[in-house]
Design a protein around this motif. Structure first.
Motif, PDB file in Angstrom:
ATOM      1  N   PHE A   8       0.835  -1.201   0.039  1.00 34.92           N
ATOM      2  CA  PHE A   8       0.017   0.016   0.075  1.00 34.92           C
ATOM      3  C   PHE A   8       0.797   1.187  -0.002  1.00 34.92           C
ATOM      4  O   PHE A   8       1.490   1.538   0.995  1.00 34.92           O
ATOM      5  CB  PHE A   8      -0.955   0.152   1.324  1.00 34.92           C
ATOM      6  N   PRO A   9       0.999   2.110  -1.199  1.00 35.79           N
ATOM      7  CA  PRO A   9       1.900   3.006  -1.082  1.00 35.79           C
ATOM      8  C   PRO A   9       1.082   4.260  -0.885  1.00 35.79           C
ATOM      9  O   PRO A   9      -0.268   4.409  -0.800  1.00 35.79           O
ATOM     10  CB  PRO A   9       2.080   3.199  -2.728  1.00 35.79           C
ATOM     11  N   ILE A  10       1.839   5.448  -0.224  1.00 33.32           N
ATOM     12  CA  ILE A  10       1.127   6.790   0.166  1.00 33.32           C
ATOM     13  C   ILE A  10       0.708   7.141  -1.242  1.00 33.32           C
ATOM     14  O   ILE A  10       1.356   6.933  -2.362  1.00 33.32           O
ATOM     15  CB  ILE A  10       2.186   7.466   0.681  1.00 33.32           C
ATOM     16  N   THR A  11       0.020   8.355  -1.250  1.00 32.85           N
ATOM     17  CA  THR A  11      -0.308   9.265  -2.290  1.00 32.85           C
ATOM     18  C   THR A  11       0.148  10.606  -2.189  1.00 32.85           C
ATOM     19  O   THR A  11      -0.549  11.291  -1.594  1.00 32.85           O
ATOM     20  CB  THR A  11      -1.961   9.294  -2.314  1.00 32.85           C
ATOM     21  N   GLY A 262      10.247  10.835   2.126  1.00 31.62           N
ATOM     22  CA  GLY A 262      10.863  12.043   1.847  1.00 31.62           C
ATOM     23  C   GLY A 262      12.526  11.520   2.260  1.00 31.62           C
ATOM     24  O   GLY A 262      13.110  12.122   1.298  1.00 31.62           O
ATOM     25  N   LEU A 263      12.758  10.936   3.174  1.00 34.51           N
ATOM     26  CA  LEU A 263      14.102  10.432   3.515  1.00 34.51           C
ATOM     27  C   LEU A 263      14.811   9.821   2.478  1.00 34.51           C
ATOM     28  O   LEU A 263      15.951   9.910   2.065  1.00 34.51           O
ATOM     29  CB  LEU A 263      14.243  10.132   4.747  1.00 34.51           C
ATOM     30  N   MET A 264      14.090   9.014   1.690  1.00 41.57           N
ATOM     31  CA  MET A 264      14.325   8.085   0.496  1.00 41.57           C
ATOM     32  C   MET A 264      14.279   8.769  -0.776  1.00 41.57           C
ATOM     33  O   MET A 264      14.763   8.280  -1.715  1.00 41.57           O
ATOM     34  CB  MET A 264      13.614   6.859   0.588  1.00 41.57           C
ATOM     35  N   GLY A 265      14.013  10.012  -0.924  1.00 41.18           N
ATOM     36  CA  GLY A 265      13.621  11.000  -2.026  1.00 41.18           C
ATOM     37  C   GLY A 265      12.841  10.335  -2.868  1.00 41.18           C
ATOM     38  O   GLY A 265      12.567  10.616  -4.231  1.00 41.18           O
ATOM     39  N   LEU A 266      11.601   9.649  -2.318  1.00 37.38           N
ATOM     40  CA  LEU A 266      10.509   9.162  -3.171  1.00 37.38           C
ATOM     41  C   LEU A 266       9.367  10.191  -3.240  1.00 37.38           C
ATOM     42  O   LEU A 266       8.670  10.050  -4.184  1.00 37.38           O
ATOM     43  CB  LEU A 266      10.131   7.896  -2.630  1.00 37.38           C
ATOM     44  N   ALA A 267       9.393  11.095  -2.414  1.00 39.98           N
ATOM     45  CA  ALA A 267       8.234  12.068  -2.187  1.00 39.98           C
ATOM     46  C   ALA A 267       8.759  13.518  -1.581  1.00 39.98           C
ATOM     47  O   ALA A 267       9.610  13.597  -0.541  1.00 39.98           O
ATOM     48  CB  ALA A 267       7.169  11.766  -1.821  1.00 39.98           C
ATOM     49  N   GLN A 268       8.498  14.476  -2.324  1.00 45.07           N
ATOM     50  CA  GLN A 268       9.059  15.893  -1.886  1.00 45.07           C
ATOM     51  C   GLN A 268       8.259  16.170  -0.702  1.00 45.07           C
ATOM     52  O   GLN A 268       6.966  15.715  -0.400  1.00 45.07           O
ATOM     53  CB  GLN A 268       8.606  16.934  -2.884  1.00 45.07           C
ATOM     54  N   GLN A 269       8.638  16.888   0.393  1.00 46.26           N
ATOM     55  CA  GLN A 269       8.084  17.172   1.833  1.00 46.26           C
ATOM     56  C   GLN A 269       7.499  18.673   1.644  1.00 46.26           C
ATOM     57  O   GLN A 269       8.272  19.513   0.994  1.00 46.26           O
ATOM     58  CB  GLN A 269       8.813  17.000   2.843  1.00 46.26           C
ATOM     59  N   PRO A 270       6.392  18.916   2.123  1.00 49.18           N
ATOM     60  CA  PRO A 270       5.425  17.935   2.934  1.00 49.18           C
ATOM     61  C   PRO A 270       4.618  17.340   1.551  1.00 49.18           C
ATOM     62  O   PRO A 270       4.349  17.997   0.452  1.00 49.18           O
ATOM     63  CB  PRO A 270       4.508  19.026   3.564  1.00 49.18           C
ATOM     64  N   CYS A 271       4.203  16.016   1.985  1.00 46.35           N
ATOM     65  CA  CYS A 271       3.568  15.504   0.904  1.00 46.35           C
ATOM     66  C   CYS A 271       1.981  15.056   1.675  1.00 46.35           C
ATOM     67  O   CYS A 271       1.374  14.174   0.733  1.00 46.35           O
ATOM     68  CB  CYS A 271       4.164  14.215   0.500  1.00 46.35           C
ATOM     69  N   LEU A 272       1.743  15.395   2.729  1.00 49.62           N
ATOM     70  CA  LEU A 272       0.437  14.839   3.197  1.00 49.62           C
ATOM     71  C   LEU A 272      -0.493  15.984   3.297  1.00 49.62           C
ATOM     72  O   LEU A 272      -0.131  17.225   3.248  1.00 49.62           O
ATOM     73  CB  LEU A 272       0.458  14.532   4.849  1.00 49.62           C
ATOM     74  N   PRO A 273      -1.899  15.721   3.279  1.00 52.93           N
ATOM     75  CA  PRO A 273      -2.808  16.883   3.305  1.00 52.93           C
ATOM     76  C   PRO A 273      -3.051  17.439   4.497  1.00 52.93           C
ATOM     77  O   PRO A 273      -3.196  16.800   5.486  1.00 52.93           O
ATOM     78  CB  PRO A 273      -4.234  16.103   2.813  1.00 52.93           C
ATOM     79  N   LEU A 274      -2.911  18.838   4.626  1.00 56.57           N
ATOM     80  CA  LEU A 274      -2.854  19.454   5.938  1.00 56.57           C
ATOM     81  C   LEU A 274      -4.448  19.248   6.507  1.00 56.57           C
ATOM     82  O   LEU A 274      -5.294  19.207   5.671  1.00 56.57           O
ATOM     83  CB  LEU A 274      -2.649  21.161   5.671  1.00 56.57           C
ATOM     84  N   PRO A 275      -4.482  18.908   7.951  1.00 55.00           N
ATOM     85  CA  PRO A 275      -3.508  19.429   8.754  1.00 55.00           C
ATOM     86  C   PRO A 275      -2.556  18.223   9.122  1.00 55.00           C
ATOM     87  O   PRO A 275      -1.588  18.549  10.083  1.00 55.00           O
ATOM     88  CB  PRO A 275      -4.429  19.911   9.982  1.00 55.00           C
TER      89      PRO A 275
END
Length: 297
Positions: A8-11, A262-275
């Motif tokens: 299950f990957p993040i979006t 983010g640490l693995m360079g797979l997604a730029q931060q922030p990558c979650l929907p606020l809050p």
């Protein structure tokens, strides 16, 4: 498709919405690693924070970049009419299965949940997985309800939230549920710290959040359990106890896995929907150390 490892990957999101480039890289990475299926738009995939158009787009991207690996897509929503619309979108995208959680604001009762699954089962043409996740849905399935739902057409799997720590008790738990469901309905375990124990106790597959970010690590545990090497699977899982501790501290895996991406360079931060926010500070540094020392991949 309901065996082995379902990852299950993040979006990942950015200021414009879904970060499509990052998401497709994650999906392609899972396919290349050899996972058995991909679960898009699960809780880690933040489905509840996306609108219908975004969810339809993510479903299409997942199928297009999975390189033939079966894709299951979450269709949970507050109203049944929305669930049916999302199911239609996902089926048009070419998904292999649907994942349905009983999403609610007002607490649902057992008859309401049964009727939700019955309605969906009458209106779809692909398999449906029952998503039992009381930590998110605030609904506790009884074994009796699982058994009733499992009799419905198109119900193909039950995703349980974990098993007891004791191997004998875990086997009894899976066997009890197994006896209530038709043979074609698989039992899958979730809650990553329970993955090895659930597979060794008789679950057919592991629905895994860390599988979406560390597929090689998770596949090693899965394949050991599938080969009957319960001690080795347990050993490999026990190595990850510091990761399970972080999950417990943050009341779930989402914030931790988002930081890992983010640490693995797979997604730029922030990558979650606020809050919502990924973990930061000392715990993020600790996570970076774990990724390195445990050789998570």
């Amino acid at each position: 498709m309901f065996t082995g490892l379902s990852a299950f990957p993040i979006t990942p999101l950015n200021q414009d919405g879904v970060n499509e480039a990052a998401f497709t890289r994650l999906v392609a990475r899972l396919a290349a690693a050899g996972v058995d299926s991909i679960g898009a738009l699960g809780s880690t995939g933040v489905y509840a924070y996306l609108d219908r158009a975004e969810r339809a787009r993510v479903a299409r991207l997942a199928v297009e970049h999975a390189d033939g690996v079966p894709v299951m897509v979450g269709i949970g929503a507050l109203r049944t009419r929305e669930v049916l619309a999302l199911a239609e979108d996902a089926q048009q995208a070419g998904v292999s299965a649907l994942l349905l959680a009983p999403v609610s604001y007002h607490a649902l009762n057992a008859d309401e949940v049964y009727n939700l699954y019955a309605t969906v089962a009458r209106n779809v043409s692909v398999p449906v997985c029952v998503y039992d996740n009381p930590g998110v849905s605030r609904f506790d399935f009884s074994d009796e309800l699982h058994g009733r739902i499992a009799q419905l057409k198109h119900i193909a799997s039950i995703k349980i939230p974990g098993v007891p720590a004791d191997p004998a008790a875990a086997a009894q738990r899976v066997a009890r549920l197994r006896a209530l469901a038709p043979a074609h309905v698989s039992i899958g375990v979730s809650g990553d710290k329970f993955g090895a124990a659930g597979l060794s106790a008789g679950c057919a597959l592991w629905y895994s959040v860390i599988g979406g970010i560390f597929p090689a690590t998770t596949l090693a545990i899965t394949r050991a359990a599938q080969a009957g090497q319960a001690d080795e699977a347990a050993r490999l899982s026990a190595r990850l106890q510091p990761l399970w501790d972080l999950f417990a501290k943050y009341k779930g895996s989402l914030r931790v896995v988002a930081a890992a991406a983010g640490l693995m360079g797979l997604a730029q931060q922030p990558c979650l929907p606020l809050p919502l926010q990924a973990i930061d500070g000392a715990d993020r540094e600790h996570l970076a150390s774990l990724i390195d020392t445990l050789a998570l991949a």
